[in-house]
Structures are given as C-alpha cells and as structure tokens.
Design an enzyme around this catalytic site. Sequence first.
Site, mmCIF file in Angstrom:
data_model
loop_
_atom_site.group_PDB
_atom_site.id
_atom_site.type_symbol
_atom_site.label_atom_id
_atom_site.label_comp_id
_atom_site.label_asym_id
_atom_site.label_seq_id
_atom_site.Cartn_x
_atom_site.Cartn_y
_atom_site.Cartn_z
ATOM 1 N N ASP A 179 0.764 -1.099 0.010
ATOM 2 C CA ASP A 179 -0.192 -0.011 0.173
ATOM 3 C C ASP A 179 0.767 1.100 -0.017
ATOM 4 O O ASP A 179 1.559 1.612 1.002
ATOM 5 C CB ASP A 179 -0.823 0.014 1.482
ATOM 6 C CG ASP A 179 -1.816 1.200 1.312
ATOM 7 O OD1 ASP A 179 -1.531 2.358 0.910
ATOM 8 O OD2 ASP A 179 -2.895 1.067 1.707
ATOM 9 N N HIS A 180 1.276 1.832 -1.294
ATOM 10 C CA HIS A 180 2.124 2.876 -1.376
ATOM 11 C C HIS A 180 1.936 4.162 -0.286
ATOM 12 O O HIS A 180 2.992 4.707 0.104
ATOM 13 C CB HIS A 180 2.296 3.340 -2.332
ATOM 14 C CG HIS A 180 1.486 4.023 -3.175
ATOM 15 N ND1 HIS A 180 0.290 3.932 -3.772
ATOM 16 C CD2 HIS A 180 1.393 5.621 -3.448
ATOM 17 C CE1 HIS A 180 -0.458 4.940 -4.041
ATOM 18 N NE2 HIS A 180 0.258 6.307 -3.880
ATOM 19 N N HIS B 122 -5.706 2.802 0.968
ATOM 20 C CA HIS B 122 -4.790 3.652 1.542
ATOM 21 C C HIS B 122 -5.638 4.600 2.721
ATOM 22 O O HIS B 122 -5.039 4.907 3.776
ATOM 23 C CB HIS B 122 -4.672 4.861 0.458
ATOM 24 C CG HIS B 122 -4.285 4.146 -0.842
ATOM 25 N ND1 HIS B 122 -3.152 3.127 -0.853
ATOM 26 C CD2 HIS B 122 -4.549 4.617 -2.160
ATOM 27 C CE1 HIS B 122 -2.831 2.895 -1.899
ATOM 28 N NE2 HIS B 122 -3.699 3.635 -2.692
HETATM 29 C C1 BG6 Z 1 -3.562 4.709 -6.453
HETATM 30 C C2 BG6 Z 1 -4.861 4.799 -6.863
HETATM 31 O O1 BG6 Z 1 -3.447 3.498 -5.322
HETATM 32 O O2 BG6 Z 1 -3.079 5.961 -5.814
HETATM 33 C C3 BG6 Z 1 -4.867 5.957 -7.906
HETATM 34 O O3 BG6 Z 1 -5.191 3.496 -7.647
HETATM 35 C C4 BG6 Z 1 -4.540 7.319 -7.346
HETATM 36 O O4 BG6 Z 1 -6.114 5.877 -8.502
HETATM 37 C C5 BG6 Z 1 -3.207 7.151 -6.489
HETATM 38 O O5 BG6 Z 1 -4.485 8.128 -8.310
HETATM 39 C C6 BG6 Z 1 -3.145 8.116 -5.765
HETATM 40 O O6 BG6 Z 1 -1.610 8.063 -5.020
HETATM 41 P P1 BG6 Z 1 -0.897 9.505 -4.702
HETATM 42 O O7 BG6 Z 1 0.331 9.156 -4.094
HETATM 43 O O8 BG6 Z 1 -0.655 10.316 -5.846
HETATM 44 O O9 BG6 Z 1 -1.652 9.910 -3.604
#
Ligand code: BG6
Length: 519
Positions: free
Chosen positions: A211-212, A274
């Site tokens: 989960d980045h 997230h």
């Molecule tokens: C991803 C989603 O996990 O996270 C995307 O699939 C989204 O739809 C993205 O745009 C958002 O990541 P960040 O790091 O730009 O908030």
Amino acid sequence: MSEALATVSANGDGAVNPLRAGIASDRITDPCTIVFFGASGDLFKRMLLPAMYALRVRGILPNDFAIVGFSRSKYDDDAFRAYSKEQLDEFCPPDQRPQGAIWEDFERRISYITADFDNTKSYAALKKRLEQNDTELGTKGNRLFYLSTPPSVFPTIIEHLKHAGLNGGEHAEGWARIIIEKPFGTDLASARALQQTVDRVFRESEVYRIDHYLGKEPVQDIMALRFANTIFEPVWNRNYVESVQITAAEQLGVELRGGYYDNAGALRDMIQNHVMNLLALVAMEAPSGPDADAIRSEKFKVFSAIMPPTHDEVGSMSARGQYGAGQINGKPVQSYRDEPDVDPNSNTETFAAVKLHIDNWRWAGVPFYLRSGKRLAKKVSEIAVTFKPIPHRIYGERTDTIENNVLVMKIQPEEGVAMRFSAKVPGPKSHIRSVFMDFNYGTGFGVQSPPAYERLIGDAMRGDQTLFTRWDAVERAWEIVSPVLDVWENTKDFGFPNYPAGTQGPASARELFAEWRPL
Ligand code: BG6
C-alpha cells in the site's frame, strides 16, 4: 565494485548539513534478484524502475543484485536494457539520470523474459535465469517477486511459481518473498479466494501486500508524532477529540485507467486500502514494540472495533459522487463519463465519503469521516483531528468565533504537521483569532522525502514487513466497506454526475459532515 562508487551521491553533494543528523543510508545486506512481473507496464516504468535506480544511486541496494523483467511484450535483454534507460531518462529526477559507472553496472544486472503468464515454459526460463544470476551475479538463491500485472493474473503467477519450485520453503538455498500490488481482491469474496491461493504457496512472513501510502514519510511520522512525544497521547481520545477527518483528494481524473477504474470506483480504489490504513495509524493503541507484528496487530485491533454499517445505515453513513465536466486550474476538463474506456452511462463513483465509529474505550462516540475523490479542487492528503470546544468562554470580543483546536497531519503535497489554536489579535481590544503552528519536513530536515516505492522495495529486500498490510487487516477492511459497496452497486444514483470537476465534491458529502476542511 568499489565502496566509493557504490555509495557516491548522484549530485556529488558531500556537504555536511546539521539538519540531516540521523538521516542514514542503510545498505541492504542480503543479495537478491527482483523479478518484476508486468515489467512492460506503466507502474514499472514510472515508479518501480526509478525506485530501483534511486536505491542504487543512493548506495542502498546490496552490491550483488539483479533485476529480471517478466512480461508479455517482446524484448531481448539488450532491448529491455535500452527501454529501461529511456524510461529512467524520462522519469528520474535530473540528478538521478542513468549515466557513468553506476548505470553501466546497473544495466548489466538487468535481463528480461518474454513470457506468457500461464505457460510453464516461461517459468522454466525464469528458473534458469535465476540460477544463472546466482552464479554470475552472486544473488545467492534469494528471490523477491513483484506482482505488478493486472490483478486477474495474480493467482496464475502464484500457482506457477509453486509448480516451478520457485516459492522458497525450508529446503531452498535462499529466501523467496512476494510483493503483491493492490487491489488485493475486488471485494471480500475475491480477496479471500486470492488469499487461499497465496496460502497454498507462501507463508504470511513471505507476503508483502503493498500500500504505497504506508511508504510515504509523513504517514510513517504519524506513529512518531503519537508515540515519540508525550503531549499528544493524553488528549488523543474521546474526552478531548470531537471528530477526525481523513482526506485523500486528487485533481487528476482517471487518465488512461478508465477500464480499470470504471469497475473499481473510489471506495475500492482509495478508501478500502490507503485511507483505512491512515485511519488505523491515527486510532491504534501504542504497540508493545517496534516490530512488524506488534504494530500490525494494533492496526488490526482498530479495524476489529469498527462495526460495518448495516445496509439500512449505508444511506446515512456515506456519500458518493461522480464528476461532470468542469475546470481544473482554469482549464476545461471533460466529465468522467466522457473519459476513455468509461461506460457513457457509468454509475461508478469517483468520490466516496464514509462515516465510521470505532467502538472501543478510547474512541466511543467519536466519528471518523473518510473521503477521497478525483477531479476535486486540489490535491491534498491529510488527517485532521478536531478537538472539543473550550468548556467556558471568558476571553475574546463577543463577535469573535473561538474555533476548536485542530491538529493536521499533512501528507501531501505539503508534508508536515500544523496545529490550529486561538491567539489574541495585537491591539487594545481582546479580539481572538485562529493561528497555526506549522512544521514542514522539508525545511525541518533539509531533505526531500524519498518516494514511497523506494522505501517499500528496500524494506521488502530487508525482510521488514512493518509497512505492508497483513491479511487479517485486508480482510477486515473489506468487511467494513462491503455493505457500502453492496448498496451502491444495487442502487443507481440518478443524480450522477453530481459535482463539476475542480470543486469540493458532491453536496451530499456536506450533508454527511458539514465541517469538512475546504479543499
Ligand atoms: C492509487 C490509485 O493507489 O493511488 C490511484 O489506484 C490514485 O487511482 C493513486 O491516483 C494516488 O496516489 P498518490 O500517491 O498520488 O496520492
């Protein structure tokens, strides 16, 4: 390879900056090969490959490592190396572009297998390549598999890894680990089915569900703020906190991912993973220690204390929206239904908000509001804890509003912590106004946070699961959002599109909670 070359800073910056005290670059010790399934895809070129190269430039990768791309597109090793260089030239920051001795060493460690994900021959070729890397590049039988393919092929790949004997186990020479990209399932049933496949092949200690958001520095700092300070914990509960709101808002639309997104929607794409992870970090009890399972057990306990809404409650505990045409930064943008690969009558939500309660001693009665959406007024991810109002007013002119204290953990684009409090306006009268104490990571530490994928890939190579989601939490998060998914899927919203691109989201979000912080 000399030590000096391995750790050289790409921009040659050797100056000592006192703000950077304590910021170390920790070299990973275990050698290994990382296999990227789906290496011809978008995530690999934009995020994963640049993260690998940055880890190399910053001297974090072990000396003996290798990268194998495994995907459908046709490349031989040399063509894939050239492709990789082109992508790094495009997607790396200017001070980390591939060049010189570092690139030459990195390049020779890259290879590629043109694969059919469901063909045993592809996995036999992979096995051969891994063995070759062990002898020629010193990777010692350690393998990290990274699944960044469409989720529909995850089970196929996992089964084939087992069949080819690549899943480690007691008799293997080195370790085997698997990183699984999100989404982990598309609902509770499919997540459970995927987990059954995973269970047949890997032990939980070998599985890294990514989960980045957990790799973002300010997200990791939520625990530091709470548990490396004394002043916040005493007020971090129902006695002092009125509500908590968690926002992950984007300006971007669905870009070229309409095909995926139209089957997912904001609740699956952002909230279930997230945003729920942010909720767990802000609401959990202090873990007994810093190890991965102590932390992940506390996160799971938070989810266990959240009762999923009943189908009847969904209406009053959630809001959904879909963007119509509008303007972003003064430029016209099209509606969601006009985006490529989106059904022109789509009922998929591009905005989701839910209200959840955590039924435990600490949080009973405190509402947690979660929202996420695309094509909103600005990109911002943050957690705001709003404290209760003062109990008795003795100060300030009658016309002054004395606002509640708010603690904001800013995740992006600003990274920091801000505290709203009341102060006297200078002058003879006793006017009161809200002001902010504002901490910013960039100025506080004099460095930019490394991208999340760098941290997470490095952690998986080290065998540290702290920032990866354990199965029990994934399953529980699906259980919590399932009733909302069910109700939304079975009841069309005839008002869609219900917010113009570039705005605060649908009016129904304000009906759910009037005090969202303006975007
Ligand atoms: C991803 C989603 O996990 O996270 C995307 O699939 C989204 O739809 C993205 O745009 C958002 O990541 P960040 O790091 O730009 O908030």
